[in-house]
Design an enzyme around this catalytic site. Sequence first.
Site, PDB file in Angstrom:
ATOM      1  N   ILE A 188       0.841  -1.192   0.000  1.00  0.00           N
ATOM      2  CA  ILE A 188       0.000   0.000   0.000  1.00  0.00           C
ATOM      3  C   ILE A 188       0.881   1.249   0.000  1.00  0.00           C
ATOM      4  O   ILE A 188       2.004   1.215   0.489  1.00  0.00           O
ATOM      5  CB  ILE A 188      -0.962  -0.024   1.218  1.00  0.00           C
ATOM      6  CG1 ILE A 188      -1.940   1.159   1.192  1.00  0.00           C
ATOM      7  CG2 ILE A 188      -0.193  -0.096   2.531  1.00  0.00           C
ATOM      8  CD1 ILE A 188      -3.058   1.068   2.226  1.00  0.00           C
ATOM      9  N   CYS A 189       0.353   2.324  -0.553  1.00  0.00           N
ATOM     10  CA  CYS A 189       0.975   3.644  -0.504  1.00  0.00           C
ATOM     11  C   CYS A 189       2.269   3.662  -1.316  1.00  0.00           C
ATOM     12  O   CYS A 189       2.253   3.417  -2.513  1.00  0.00           O
ATOM     13  CB  CYS A 189       1.182   4.053   0.950  1.00  0.00           C
ATOM     14  SG  CYS A 189       1.633   5.773   1.216  1.00  0.00           S
ATOM     15  N   ALA A 190       3.416   3.910  -0.690  1.00  0.00           N
ATOM     16  CA  ALA A 190       4.700   3.922  -1.395  1.00  0.00           C
ATOM     17  C   ALA A 190       5.261   2.519  -1.581  1.00  0.00           C
ATOM     18  O   ALA A 190       6.135   2.295  -2.414  1.00  0.00           O
ATOM     19  CB  ALA A 190       5.701   4.781  -0.620  1.00  0.00           C
TER      20      ALA A 190
END
Length: 189
Positions: free
Chosen positions: A106-108
């Site tokens: 998730i995210c980066a």
Amino acid sequence: KRRCEMAKVCVPLAKGFEEIEAVSLIDVMRRGGIEVVVAGVNEELVTGANGITIKADTDIKYVVADELDMVVLPGGWDGTHALAENPTVQSLLKEMNEKQKIVGAICAAPFALKTAGVLPEHYTCYPSVEEQIGNLEGYTDKEKVVIDGNVMTSRGPGTAICFGLAIVRKLVGEETYQSLREGLLADYC
């Protein structure tokens, strides 16, 4: 996976991880009946991007792919870079993928999947991270969670509960997913 066996997921934490994502994923998966192992990368007490420290259950070097159903990485740039640069994490991701087990980020953190060579064509991540990843054709910002083969990706802190629920749906089933979604008031997922 036999239905009577509890699914098992590893969440590796490295210094600088995104706390909302890690805690939301761990919490939602445990509520869904998944055994979650929090694995510290280089330390037992891991401090996140916003100064919150979490005590790991084990060290990443003791995690064995054959004992897992999934590995899911929380984001946070510093934590993501540590996951992308850690040979044990990278090896675990490659082994999980080779065995067609589920890998998530998730995210980066999809960046760490890319460095391991396991990021599929279609994915999502935090806005601007796709530029670091480089596969702009396969990137979408239209969905909270993208599933491509055995890889699941999600956008960021605000989509963490939805991502956790998608993991529960995949590993435990629709009934538990629906019940948990209602209980969390997560009708937006």
